[in-house]
Scaffold this motif. Structure first.
Motif, short mmCIF file in Angstrom:
data_model
loop_
_atom_site.label_atom_id
_atom_site.label_comp_id
_atom_site.label_asym_id
_atom_site.label_seq_id
_atom_site.Cartn_x
_atom_site.Cartn_y
_atom_site.Cartn_z
N TYR A 139 23.36 -26.71 15.14
CA TYR A 139 23.36 -26.72 16.60
C TYR A 139 24.53 -27.52 17.16
N ILE A 140 24.88 -28.61 16.50
CA ILE A 140 26.05 -29.37 16.95
C ILE A 140 27.29 -28.49 16.88
N SER A 141 27.44 -27.74 15.79
CA SER A 141 28.58 -26.82 15.67
C SER A 141 28.54 -25.76 16.75
N GLU A 142 27.34 -25.28 17.05
CA GLU A 142 27.20 -24.25 18.08
C GLU A 142 27.53 -24.82 19.46
N PHE A 143 27.07 -26.02 19.73
CA PHE A 143 27.39 -26.66 21.01
C PHE A 143 28.90 -26.83 21.16
N ILE A 144 29.55 -27.24 20.07
CA ILE A 144 31.00 -27.42 20.12
C ILE A 144 31.70 -26.09 20.38
N ARG A 201 30.56 -23.60 21.94
CA ARG A 201 30.31 -23.19 23.33
C ARG A 201 30.95 -24.15 24.33
N GLN A 202 31.63 -25.16 23.81
CA GLN A 202 32.37 -26.12 24.64
C GLN A 202 31.48 -26.82 25.67
N VAL A 203 30.32 -27.29 25.21
CA VAL A 203 29.45 -28.01 26.13
C VAL A 203 30.16 -29.27 26.62
N ASP A 204 29.79 -29.71 27.80
CA ASP A 204 30.41 -30.91 28.36
C ASP A 204 29.76 -32.18 27.84
N GLY A 205 28.51 -32.11 27.41
CA GLY A 205 27.81 -33.28 26.90
C GLY A 205 26.53 -32.87 26.21
N VAL A 206 25.93 -33.81 25.49
CA VAL A 206 24.72 -33.53 24.72
C VAL A 206 23.69 -34.63 24.94
N ILE A 207 22.45 -34.22 25.18
CA ILE A 207 21.31 -35.12 25.19
C ILE A 207 20.51 -34.83 23.92
N LYS A 256 29.83 -37.30 14.10
CA LYS A 256 31.27 -37.55 14.22
C LYS A 256 32.01 -36.34 14.79
N LYS A 257 31.45 -35.15 14.60
CA LYS A 257 32.09 -33.95 15.15
C LYS A 257 32.14 -34.01 16.67
N LEU A 258 31.05 -34.50 17.27
CA LEU A 258 31.04 -34.64 18.73
C LEU A 258 32.11 -35.63 19.17
N ASP A 259 32.21 -36.74 18.43
CA ASP A 259 33.24 -37.73 18.74
C ASP A 259 34.64 -37.14 18.60
N GLU A 260 34.83 -36.37 17.55
CA GLU A 260 36.15 -35.77 17.30
C GLU A 260 36.57 -34.85 18.45
N TYR A 261 35.60 -34.15 19.02
CA TYR A 261 35.90 -33.22 20.11
C TYR A 261 35.77 -33.87 21.48
N LEU A 263 24.11 -38.90 24.33
CA LEU A 263 23.21 -40.05 24.30
C LEU A 263 21.86 -39.58 23.78
N PHE A 264 21.06 -40.56 23.35
CA PHE A 264 19.74 -40.26 22.79
C PHE A 264 18.66 -40.42 23.85
N LEU A 265 17.59 -39.66 23.66
CA LEU A 265 16.46 -39.70 24.58
C LEU A 265 15.17 -39.80 23.78
N ALA A 266 14.27 -40.68 24.21
CA ALA A 266 12.91 -40.87 23.65
C ALA A 266 12.90 -41.67 22.35
N ALA A 267 14.02 -41.69 21.65
CA ALA A 267 14.18 -42.46 20.41
C ALA A 267 15.68 -42.51 20.14
#
Length: 332
Positions: A110-115, A117-123, A138-143, A148-152
């Protein structure tokens, strides 16, 4: 030339967090009238104007936010999804969902898929089982995709999070049971390492009351209803006075096992949930539980992510307070 005031300056003058200042400036809920006035007074005093050029630069992407959740069978995560969707859309963004099924491989996909699709951010709502490998973050950081994390949160990461004080909720519920003269209390959780916060609250309340904490009174199960019910049937052979759980979903499985055993709730057994989702009120016997402020958590998570996107400000982590919801599954 005089330096232009920033949202940090507004927050500092108003004596609030950047997150609260942002909520007030954007006209969002979750801010008292008094606090909103303090923030808006600070805005006027500093002649604060949002740097729209910078904001447009940071938010000129796809206007899409990715949400990762571990499961949809537990409506705790369904509620999170709906609240996040509403809040994301209120900012003019859209939401895409990744359901990981408590699998690191799925998280990576899913992280690869989000990247892609060029999402602007991830929860990111973490898995319910312990995770050793978080290299895919680290892939999110690289791009340059903020998250941020939610609930935990994953302890291996320094990313900000928004969650409830899970330890305090467990402590308050254990304390409530002890006050009802219920001492033989067992706890039913998922993964012991992930759910250590629940255990620590339970243990603290027992020890403060002069009761003995025993590892053998903490049981682990999967998050499948049938598995929890089967384990609960075994636990009930030991005739505990109460079973505490770390979700209303799990508590419902315990209640079903008690019915099969012919036990009367709460005369023969007290049962406690956690979360205060719809299961707690539509159950045959309304469930005593710990309420997490789910809507508030979601609104703060989205607001903090927007601060990251619009202002480049890394928010502080936020821990909100739980509350006890007393219903009919604990003897009084």
């Amino acid at each position: 030339m005089e330096k232009r005031a920033t949202i940090k300056d507004v927050a500092r003058l108003a004596g609030v967090s950047i997150s609260t200042a942002s909520l007030a400036i954007n006209g969002k809920e979750g801010v008292t009238d008094k606090t909103r006035k303090m923030v808006l007074d600070a805005v006027e005093e500093l002649s604060y104007q949002p740097n729209n050029a910078a904001r447009n630069l940071r938010t000129s992407g796809t206007k899409v936010i990715g949400l990762l959740i571990p499961d949809v069978r537990n409506c705790f995560y369904s509620e999170i999804t709906e609240y996040i969707r509403r809040e994301v859309e209120s900012y003019g963004f859209f939401l895409i969902l990744g359901i990981t099924g408590n699998s690191s491989n799925n998280e990576k996909k899913y992280i690869s898929e989000f990247i892609s699709r060029q999402v602007d951010g991830v929860i990111w709502v973490p898995q319910l089982t312990y995770v050793n490998d978080i290299e895919h973050m680290k892939k999110l950081d690289e791009y340059g995709i903020p998250y941020l994390f939610l609930a935990a949160y994953y302890e291996q990461s320094s990313a900000p999070f928004v969650m409830c004080n899970l330890k305090k909720g467990s402590y308050l519920m254990t304390q409530y049971l002890i006050e009802r003269d219920i001492h033989n209390i067992v706890m039913l959780i998922g993964d012991r390492r992930v759910d250590e916060t629940y255990i620590s609250g339970y243990k603290m309340a027992l020890e403060e009351a002069g009761l003995v904490y025993s590892e053998s009174n903490v049981y682990e199960s999967t998050y499948h209803f049938d598995d929890v019910q089967k384990l609960a049937m075994e636990i009930l052979k030991e005739r505990p006075e109460a079973i505490m759980t770390n979700s209303d979903f799990t508590a419902c499985a315990v209640l079903q096992a008690a019915r099969i055993k012919g036990l009367s709730i709460p005369r023969d057994l007290s049962v406690c949930g956690y979360d205060d989702v719809i299961y707690a009120t539509i159950n045959q016997i309304p469930l005593t539980t710990v309420s997490q402020p789910i809507e508030r958590m979601c609104k703060l998570a989205v607001n903090n992510l927007m601060n990251l996107l619009q202002y480049g400000i890394v928010p502080d982590s936020v821990i909100l307070e739980p509350s006890l919801i007393i219903r009919d599954t604990v003897k009084r």
